[in-house]
Write an enzyme that holds these catalytic residues in place. Structure first.
Site, short mmCIF file in Angstrom:
data_model
loop_
_atom_site.label_atom_id
_atom_site.label_comp_id
_atom_site.label_asym_id
_atom_site.label_seq_id
_atom_site.Cartn_x
_atom_site.Cartn_y
_atom_site.Cartn_z
N ARG A 14 -4.86 0.09 0.97
CA ARG A 14 -4.65 -1.16 0.21
C ARG A 14 -3.81 -2.10 1.07
NH1 ARG A 14 -0.92 -4.84 -1.30
NH2 ARG A 14 0.56 -3.26 -1.97
N GLU A 15 -2.49 -1.86 1.13
CA GLU A 15 -1.66 -2.72 2.00
C GLU A 15 -2.19 -2.66 3.44
OE1 GLU A 15 1.58 -4.50 1.29
OE2 GLU A 15 0.98 -5.31 3.23
N HIS A 74 -4.74 -1.30 -7.09
CA HIS A 74 -3.69 -2.31 -7.14
C HIS A 74 -4.29 -3.59 -7.70
CE1 HIS A 74 -0.94 -5.19 -5.00
NE2 HIS A 74 -0.06 -4.29 -5.39
N ARG A 136 1.87 1.47 -13.55
CA ARG A 136 3.07 0.94 -12.91
C ARG A 136 3.09 -0.57 -13.01
NH1 ARG A 136 3.41 -1.04 -6.92
NH2 ARG A 136 2.38 -2.73 -8.04
N THR A 171 8.68 -8.07 -0.51
CA THR A 171 7.41 -8.63 -0.06
C THR A 171 7.51 -9.34 1.29
OG1 THR A 171 6.84 -8.91 -2.36
CG2 THR A 171 5.55 -10.20 -0.80
N HIS A 198 8.60 -0.70 -2.36
CA HIS A 198 7.58 -1.16 -1.41
C HIS A 198 8.28 -2.16 -0.49
CE1 HIS A 198 3.43 -2.66 -0.35
NE2 HIS A 198 4.11 -3.77 -0.09
N HIS A 200 8.49 -4.44 3.16
CA HIS A 200 7.92 -4.98 4.40
C HIS A 200 8.95 -4.92 5.52
CE1 HIS A 200 3.83 -6.39 3.45
NE2 HIS A 200 4.28 -6.12 2.23
N HIS A 294 20.20 14.06 31.02
CA HIS A 294 19.49 14.39 29.78
C HIS A 294 18.58 15.60 30.01
CE1 HIS A 294 20.03 10.67 27.18
NE2 HIS A 294 20.80 10.46 28.23
#
Ligand code: HCA
Ligand code: CU
Length: 378
Positions: A14-15, A74, A136, A171, A198, A200, A294
């Site tokens: 979806r996203e 959604h 939701r 968002t 959610h 971003h 390292h």
């Protein structure tokens, strides 16, 4: 404990589809959903059936594929979208409506009062149609909305007693972890409902914000594979897993971690992009050690410079040795790997030679190996 009972809502379908080069066909969606299911995500969110006829058909195809994960779609907060989504046979609906002044003005033009009335109408309609569906309600652009507006909306929706979960959405990727913590903590306290976050990644806080949400009592986190989504995307699945693993490995032991590299590669290939070199877990340099100091310590005990174990993800560490920062411990280790017995003085001499040559240009592993073989007379 906040981290012990959380679920991932995987939104690559979806996203993720809102990422610039993501256009998944049916076969690809089935493959992605199948792999996410094998990985063990609890929920898979898919594009609204209202987006296109193919989107609708693909939801049905994924719903019919018999996955363990709940399949969600959604939708906008309106009755028509809800009716079409209910008809697909999904397990749950994720409803969203903007509450920031920017979105109220330019997206839907509704007041807070109208948003509350509409939400009530849509929720009632959905519950009449499918009393058991997972429901939701989320506000879009939560963190640029007025707090008093948000509380009015969330409390009114919670009072209806019809939703399983409330969502908060960063968002535009503007929220700080402290703001996310406060908002989630407040909603948990005031509503007692499950809370989804959610976030971003516009300003680089998507993983930290997801973690803050969990610390405050959120129960669900949205992710996408590689973090793909609108603009530069949301909390990446691998990044969230890395974050939680480093707090306590048992927090991610419910997932099949060895599938993470497979998922990242699948999405990178499907979108025609590379996995970023510095990606969490699967970036080409995520388990690459270079400087002599390292490398020496990692060869003695990998935990000196590794907080994640590559083996847990089906990966291996690499020690880069053909460069000017190399150390003789790394070169000795390479000789041993090749089965060559060289005394320490010889290894130190070869190390000096490598550093001199590498001042001009780094050596390939083959060139380092050739020096070792010739010193060993083999
Ligand atoms: C969108 C916006 C959204 C919704 C998030 C959510 C956002 O593309 O519809 O419903 O949880 O970032 O606000 O992705
Ligand atoms: Cu989003």
């Amino acid at each position: 404990m906040p981290f012990e009972a959380y679920s991932i809502i995987e939104s690559t379908l979806r996203e993720g589809e809102q990422y610039s080069t993501a256009t998944f066909n049916t076969a690809q969606k089935l493959e992605i959903a199948g792999l996410l299911d094998q990985f063990g995500v609890e929920m898979i969110e898919m594009t609204s059936p209202c987006a296109s006829p193919q989107s609708e058909a693909d939801i049905r195809a994924v719903c019919d594929s018999g996955l363990q994960a709940h399949i969600l779609t959604h939708i906008r907060c309106n009755r028509d979208d809800a009716a079409r989504a209910l008809d697909t046979g999904v397990d749950g609906l994720d409803i969203v409506i903007g509450t920031s002044p920017q979105l109220m003005q330019h997206s839907h033009g509704k007041s807070i009062r109208q948003i509350i009335d509409l939400a009530a109408e849509v929720m009632r309609y959905i519950r009449e149609q499918k009393p058991d569906i997972i429901l939701r309600f989320s506000t879009e652009d939560t963190f640029r909305s007025r707090e008093s507006d948000l509380l009015r909306v969330y409390l009114a929706v919670a009072d209806l007693g019809m939703v399983d979960r409330l969502g908060v959405a960063d968002t535009v990727g503007v929220a700080l972890p402290t703001q996310v913590f406060k908002m989630v903590e407040q909603l948990v306290r005031l509503t007692g409902l499950h809370i989804e976050f959610h976030g971003h990644n516009d300003s680089g806080c998507a993983i930290a914000n997801a973690c803050a949400a969990l610390e405050a009592g959120a129960t669900h986190i949205d992710t996408t594979v590689l973090g793909i989504g609108e603009r530069n995307g949301i909390t990446p699945l691998g990044g969230l897993v890395a974050r939680l693993y480093t707090i306590r490995k048992s927090y991610v032991s419910k997932y099949n971690l060895k599938l993470l590299p497979v998922l990242d590669k699948l999405i990178a290939d499907t979108c025609g992009i590379d996995i970023p070199f510095n990606n969490y877990v699967t970036g080409s340099s995520a388990f690459m050690h270079k400087a002599g100091i390292h490398a020496k310590a990692v060869l003695a005990d990998p935990t000196t410079y590794e907080i994640l174990k590559p083996e847990d993800f089906g990966l291996t560490r690499e020690i880069a040795i053909g460069h000017r920062l190399t150390g003789w411990n790394s070169i000795r280790d390479r000789a041993q790997t090749l089965g060559l017995s060289l005394d320490d003085d010889t290894v130190r001499d070869i190390t000096r030679t490598i550093k001199q040559k590498a001042d001009v240009a780094p050596l390939s592993l083959q060139e380092v190996d050739a020096l070792l073989h010739s010193a060993a007379g083999q």
